[in-house]
Design a protein around this motif. Structure first.
Motif, PDB file in Angstrom:
ATOM      1  N   ARG A  80       0.846  -1.188   0.000  1.00 39.56           N
ATOM      2  CA  ARG A  80       0.000   0.000   0.000  1.00 39.56           C
ATOM      3  C   ARG A  80       0.884   1.242   0.000  1.00 39.56           C
ATOM      4  O   ARG A  80       2.094   1.172   0.200  1.00 39.56           O
ATOM      5  CB  ARG A  80      -0.901   0.000   1.233  1.00 39.56           C
ATOM      6  N   ARG A 140       1.802   5.130   4.725  1.00 39.78           N
ATOM      7  CA  ARG A 140       1.050   6.117   5.495  1.00 39.78           C
ATOM      8  C   ARG A 140       1.967   7.118   6.197  1.00 39.78           C
ATOM      9  O   ARG A 140       1.532   8.209   6.563  1.00 39.78           O
ATOM     10  CB  ARG A 140       0.174   5.405   6.525  1.00 39.78           C
ATOM     11  N   ILE A 162       2.026  10.643   4.799  1.00 40.95           N
ATOM     12  CA  ILE A 162       0.981  11.608   5.154  1.00 40.95           C
ATOM     13  C   ILE A 162       1.470  12.493   6.290  1.00 40.95           C
ATOM     14  O   ILE A 162       1.264  13.708   6.282  1.00 40.95           O
ATOM     15  CB  ILE A 162      -0.318  10.885   5.556  1.00 40.95           C
ATOM     16  N   VAL A 208      -4.136  12.962   3.465  1.00 45.07           N
ATOM     17  CA  VAL A 208      -5.218  12.028   3.783  1.00 45.07           C
ATOM     18  C   VAL A 208      -6.177  11.883   2.604  1.00 45.07           C
ATOM     19  O   VAL A 208      -6.913  10.896   2.524  1.00 45.07           O
ATOM     20  CB  VAL A 208      -5.987  12.466   5.043  1.00 45.07           C
ATOM     21  N   VAL A 221      -3.654   9.959  -0.795  1.00 45.15           N
ATOM     22  CA  VAL A 221      -3.264   8.552  -0.707  1.00 45.15           C
ATOM     23  C   VAL A 221      -4.376   7.601  -1.159  1.00 45.15           C
ATOM     24  O   VAL A 221      -4.144   6.741  -2.024  1.00 45.15           O
ATOM     25  CB  VAL A 221      -2.766   8.221   0.712  1.00 45.15           C
TER      26      VAL A 221
END
Length: 440
Positions: free
Chosen positions: A113, A116, A119, A373, A376
């Motif tokens: 993925r 994160r 972010i 946010v 992504v």
């Protein structure tokens, strides 16, 4: 310190107000966009950083008089507005869910993925250790200018990988390929794609369609060098944002058009899909007309409306268009979201291929420049859309190969059967002749 706290409060309140109600005065549109873009996409960062700054100013004596109190009040109001912007950014889940349902693809994708951590620290977007980047590769020389591209690829070697050509924005007269489309290119590279972020000639020196011709030259170059970069020449897609979205849409709609391929008319410039981020899709819109007349097309719309029509993706839709994914922010202050909606409706009315639309509530122009946010999950959705197109392509290739094998097998069987029949007939004739021959 009270004056400083008041100043922080005024700036914070003005930035948040502009994010909710963008400036409409012509001379404020561009600076208003930049302020709104950063405020919306970095709302959580500004909220945390602003809280730390206000706390420090208050402890340092910023609340010693009414100015500090007023500044604190404005900061509290701005903080509430930032919370609302952050929650609205996360609220795109509904649009994404509808997109996945309509497209018939899974919302839960394959690993890896999108990280994160990017972010929290957006500048990590431009420093990916798991992706190999080769910058400044020349692909053509035209009008005394060398045009280059940057290549984003997996670090592991491979063959016949899907490829994507990225076209930067910048109102056709500026823009930097080094800073646009990076989240998508790096994410796709992690999934086995090879990305090409391309230059093109810029106005006012260049006049349209020079920009489009250069992008098509880049696509032809990628096909010619497919083996060198481990690319499948039969599976290339195109993407771009803003002016780059306009060019990407036209690439998808004008494959093989000799008007836009001078000197390389026979080259294959078709693409398997087009992904358009907040593109300029109707050049007849008065919002862009002044810039187009003075800088890009360099003719007046009133005198040459046909040139604006030919350069407008909405007026070039046709049944043979490749699959399209159009992505736009509902609060885009530079490119009209209404044009995106009309373009999708027009293309759906004639195209035989899928046409998908993803409208992100509250998003400004250029929202995908860095990881956020909102960015992504959108990038992951684009990857899954393109992966579905690639799977369909591979399935059709496998079916075509199987059909060819069956056809070849049947042909061989028929040929063998014919050969056997001839042999049997010859043998029978020889036996009959032998029986009638006199004994010696």
């Amino acid at each position: 310190m009270s004056w400083a706290l008041l100043g922080v409060g005024v700036v914070a309140a003005a930035a948040v107000f502009n994010a909710y109600i963008p400036a409409r005065l012509r001379w404020l549109i561009v600076p208003g966009f930049f302020a709104a873009w950063l405020t919306i996409e970095l709302a959580l960062h500004l909220l945390i950083g602003g809280a730390a700054l206000v706390t420090w100013l208050a402890l340092a004596g910023g609340l010693s008089d009414w100015r500090g109190g007023l500044g604190l009040g404005l900061c509290v109001v701005a903080g509430g507005g930032l919370v609302g912007l952050y929650l609205r950014s996360r609220g795109g889940a509904a649009a994404l869910t509808e997109f996945y349902r309509e497209a018939g693809i899974e919302a839960v994708g394959e690993v890896p993925r999108f990280p994160r951590s990017h972010i929290a620290i957006p500048w990590l977007t431009f420093h990916r250790r798991d992706v190999e980047v080769r910058r400044g590769v020349p692909f053509c020389e035209v009008a005394g200018q060398t045009l280059c591209l940057d290549v984003y690829s997996p670090r592991a070697p491979g063959r016949r990988r899907p490829a994507i050509v990225q076209v930067h924005g910048g109102a056709w007269f500026l823009g930097f390929k080094e800073y646009q489309g990076i989240p998508l290119l790096t994410h796709l590279a992690r999934h086995g794609w090879v990305g090409f972020n391309v230059d093109y000639r810029l106005s006012p020196k260049a006049t349209f369609p020079a920009h489009l011709i250069d992008v098509k030259r880049a696509i032809a170059w990628v096909r010619e060098h497919a083996d060198e970069y481990g690319v499948d020449p039969d599976f290339i897609v195109v993407t771009g944002g803003s002016a780059g979205g306009h060019l990407a849409a036209l690439v998808g709609l004008t494959a093989g058009d000799p008007e836009y391929q001078p000197g390389f008319e026979a080259a294959d410039t078709s693409v398997r899909a087009a992904v358009v981020f907040y593109g300029v899709l109707d050049l007849k819109n008065r919002k862009y007309r002044g810039l187009l007349e003075r800088v890009v097309l360099k003719v007046r719309y009133a005198e040459h409306p046909e040139l604006f029509l030919r350069a407008s993706p909405i007026d070039r839709v046709h049944a043979g268009a490749p699959p399209f994914l159009v992505i736009h922010g509902s609060r885009d202050t530079l490119c009209a979201v209404e044009d995106a909606r009309r373009f999708v409706a027009a293309l759906r009315g004639v195209s035989h291929a899928p046409v998908r639309y993803l409208e992100m509530k509250g998003a400004e122009h250029a929202f995908d420049i860095f990881a956020s946010v909102r960015t992504v999950p959108v990038i992951e959705a684009v990857e899954r859309f393109l992966a579905a197109q690639h799977r369909d392509y591979l399935a059709s290739m496998a079916a075509s190969t199987a059909a060819s094998v069956v056809e070849s097998t049947v042909a061989d069987a028929v040929a063998n059967a014919g050969t056997n029949a001839v042999a049997a007939e010859t043998a029978a004739a020889f036996a009959a002749g032998s029986a009638q021959a006199p004994a010696t």
